[in-house]
Write an enzyme that holds these catalytic residues in place. Structure first.
Site, PDB file in Angstrom:
ATOM      1  N   GLU A 171       0.804  -1.224   0.000  1.00  0.00           N
ATOM      2  CA  GLU A 171       0.000   0.000   0.000  1.00  0.00           C
ATOM      3  C   GLU A 171       0.837   1.275   0.000  1.00  0.00           C
ATOM      4  O   GLU A 171       0.765   2.089   0.922  1.00  0.00           O
ATOM      5  CB  GLU A 171      -0.960   0.010   1.202  1.00  0.00           C
ATOM      6  CG  GLU A 171      -2.000  -1.083   1.141  1.00  0.00           C
ATOM      7  CD  GLU A 171      -3.056  -0.968   2.231  1.00  0.00           C
ATOM      8  OE1 GLU A 171      -2.910  -0.124   3.123  1.00  0.00           O
ATOM      9  OE2 GLU A 171      -4.032  -1.736   2.178  1.00  0.00           O
ATOM     10  N   GLU A 368      -5.304  -8.604   0.746  1.00  0.00           N
ATOM     11  CA  GLU A 368      -5.997  -8.295   2.007  1.00  0.00           C
ATOM     12  C   GLU A 368      -7.474  -8.056   1.741  1.00  0.00           C
ATOM     13  O   GLU A 368      -7.834  -7.427   0.743  1.00  0.00           O
ATOM     14  CB  GLU A 368      -5.453  -7.019   2.679  1.00  0.00           C
ATOM     15  CG  GLU A 368      -4.110  -7.168   3.321  1.00  0.00           C
ATOM     16  CD  GLU A 368      -3.627  -5.905   4.019  1.00  0.00           C
ATOM     17  OE1 GLU A 368      -4.465  -5.128   4.536  1.00  0.00           O
ATOM     18  OE2 GLU A 368      -2.403  -5.684   4.039  1.00  0.00           O
TER      19      GLU A 368
END
Ligand code: BG6
Length: 473
Positions: A171, A368
């Site tokens: 991320e 995720e």
């Protein structure tokens, strides 16, 4: 939803998995030669994290990894995504290796393989060695590109005989924006000009690591994990649709186009130019970026966004609205929310996967997805988390829908396997299939207890997804 259960078989070799990150689970923050990371420091400075929670002990995975892997084996996990703590390998970020840190991940990987679990290794999940922050400002300096490449190169050489799946950075869009635009992650800066410069450096580092991977003997696959949020225009007014185009370009294309094609979307470049923001690009950067094409796109999916054009701007208009030419985020009244006010949108995951397939044509690994909730440990040590099962079930059906519609999805890693530390929300925000007996202030026993969702996901894996059809709400 379809009724023929046979249609619900996921592809063979689908990587049914679960995820974690070093700082959020390991603990042992200064044991066996580990160096200090920026999160070790940041979390101790007042006001940064929820009630000052930190990862000093976390859920003690460093000492209990054998028990954790045994639980993964019992569950039947096919893959496990975890991150390596850079400062455990190189306590100073570069230079001298820490043999005990290297050994820890050797043992973890070997245990996983012995349990028939495919390790998926994240090279960087936000815990930069503090030494690099002190020496040259961490991600603000181009010096980090070669240090990151050298660290990754060591990992490829040392673990590459056993690890087939690698995640470069977790991320980037979150840690750069939180760290330099909103000031909520280290180094706690709120300056857009700096944020975009840092972001360019991380792009170069990401691409260099992929180049390094290609030069290594590893036979595996590599890609970044990106926090993707599909966005919707609030209604059909053209202005709102244009606002949505702005949002998509800034929040998704701005990163993914660079990962896959090595170039920034022109709208964003144009807008930054208007605002006088530059990246300090130098000759040769373009070539580095172009060489960094990933094998797959890793996606972390939690929620979608709803946007509209801001008709009347005033002094309260957000920094984002200024950046995005009067585009602002608003609530989506059609979606329910989690306990932490995150919208719940399984169809948004199908949309995500379809959008990625249309634009990039690369396989996708969901790295995720999960539900943070308050869980209750009952007297008999059970946890009845039907809400988590429903959440994951709906999202897995959304994944299957995208697969049926032509998207290549190679795996799904839920967030997370055990409960763990939420960077800014402490230990009460639980995501795991395995309950950890600790809270924000009390370390308690750190015992592991299987939640209802543990057995449920076990069944999903055993039936290769077929049980999703029958496991009713
Ligand atoms: C992702 C991160 O942003 O979301 C994880 O990669 C994180 O590390 C997860 O824990 C959930 O976020 P939060 O804020 O609920 O912990």
């Amino acid at each position: 939803m379809k009724s023929n259960s046979l249609e619900y078989n996921f592809p063979d070799n689908f990587l049914w998995g679960s995820s974690s990150a070093a700082y959020q689970i390991e603990g042992a923050n200064n044991e066996d030669g580990k160096g200090t990371s920026i999160w070790d420091v940041f979390s101790k400075e007042s006001g940064h994290t929820y009630h000052g929670t930190n990862g000093d002990i976390a859920v003690d995975h460093y000492h209990r990894y054998e028990e954790d892997v045994a639980l993964m084996k019992e569950m039947g996990l096919k893959s496990y995504r975890f991150s390596i703590s850079w400062s455990r390998i190189y306590p100073e970020g570069r230079g001298k290796l820490n043999a005990k840190g290297v050994l820890f991940y050797d043992k973890l990987i070997d245990h996983l393989l012995a349990a028939n679990i495919e390790p998926i290794v994240t090279i960087y999940h936000w815990d930069l060695p503090q030494a690099l922050q002190d020496q040259y400002g961490g991600w603000e300096s181009r010096e980090i590109i070669e240090d990151f490449a050298a660290y990754a190169s060591f990992l490829f050489r040392h673990y590459g005989d056993r690890v087939k799946y690698w995640i470069t950075v977790n991320e980037q869009n979150v840690f750069v924006m939180q760290g330099w635009l909103f000031g909520l992650h280290p180094p706690g800066v709120k300056e857009s000009a700096r944020a975009f410069k840092v972001n360019h450096i991380v792009n170069l580092a990401n691409a260099r690591v992929i180049e390094e991977f290609r030069l290594s003997d590893c036979n595996g696959q590599i890609g970044p994990s990106f926090a993707y949020s599909p966005s919707y225009p609030n209604d059909s007014r053209p202005e709102n649709n244009l606002a949505n185009e702005n949002y998509k370009a800034f929040f998704n294309d701005f990163w993914l186009d660079v990962y896959v094609w090595g170039r920034y979307p022109s709208f964003v470049l144009q807008r930054l130019n208007e605002l006088g923001i530059s990246f300090d690009e130098v000759e040769g950067d373009q070539q580095i970026l172009e060489k960094g094409k990933p094998d797959f796109i890793g996606i972390n999916y939690y929620q979608s966004s709803n946007v509209e054009f801001e008709w009347s701007k005033n002094e309260k208009s957000s920094m984002l609205s200024n950046l995005l030419k009067s585009t602002k985020k608003i609530e989506n009244p059609f979606l329910e929310k989690t306990d932490w006010n995150w919208s719940i949108d399984p169809l948004g995951l199908t949309i995500t996967l379809r959008q990625l397939e249309s634009r990039y044509h690369l396989p996708i690994l969901i790295t995720e997805n999960g539900l943070g909730a308050f869980d209750q440990l009952e007297e008999d040590k059970t946890v009845h988390d039907s809400y988590r099962m429903n959440y994951i079930r709906e999202h897995l059906l959304a994944v299957k829908q995208a697969i049926d519609e032509g998207v290549t999805v190679i795996g799904y890693c839920s967030w997370s396997f055990t409960d763990l530390l939420s960077w800014l929300n402490g230990y009460k925000k639980r995501y795991g299939f395995v309950y950890i007996d600790r809270d924000d202030t009390n370390i308690r026993t750190l015992n592991r207890y299987k939640k209802d969702s543990f057995y449920w996901y076990q069944q999903v894996i055993t039936t290769n997804g077929e049980s999703l059809v029958n496991s009713t709400k």
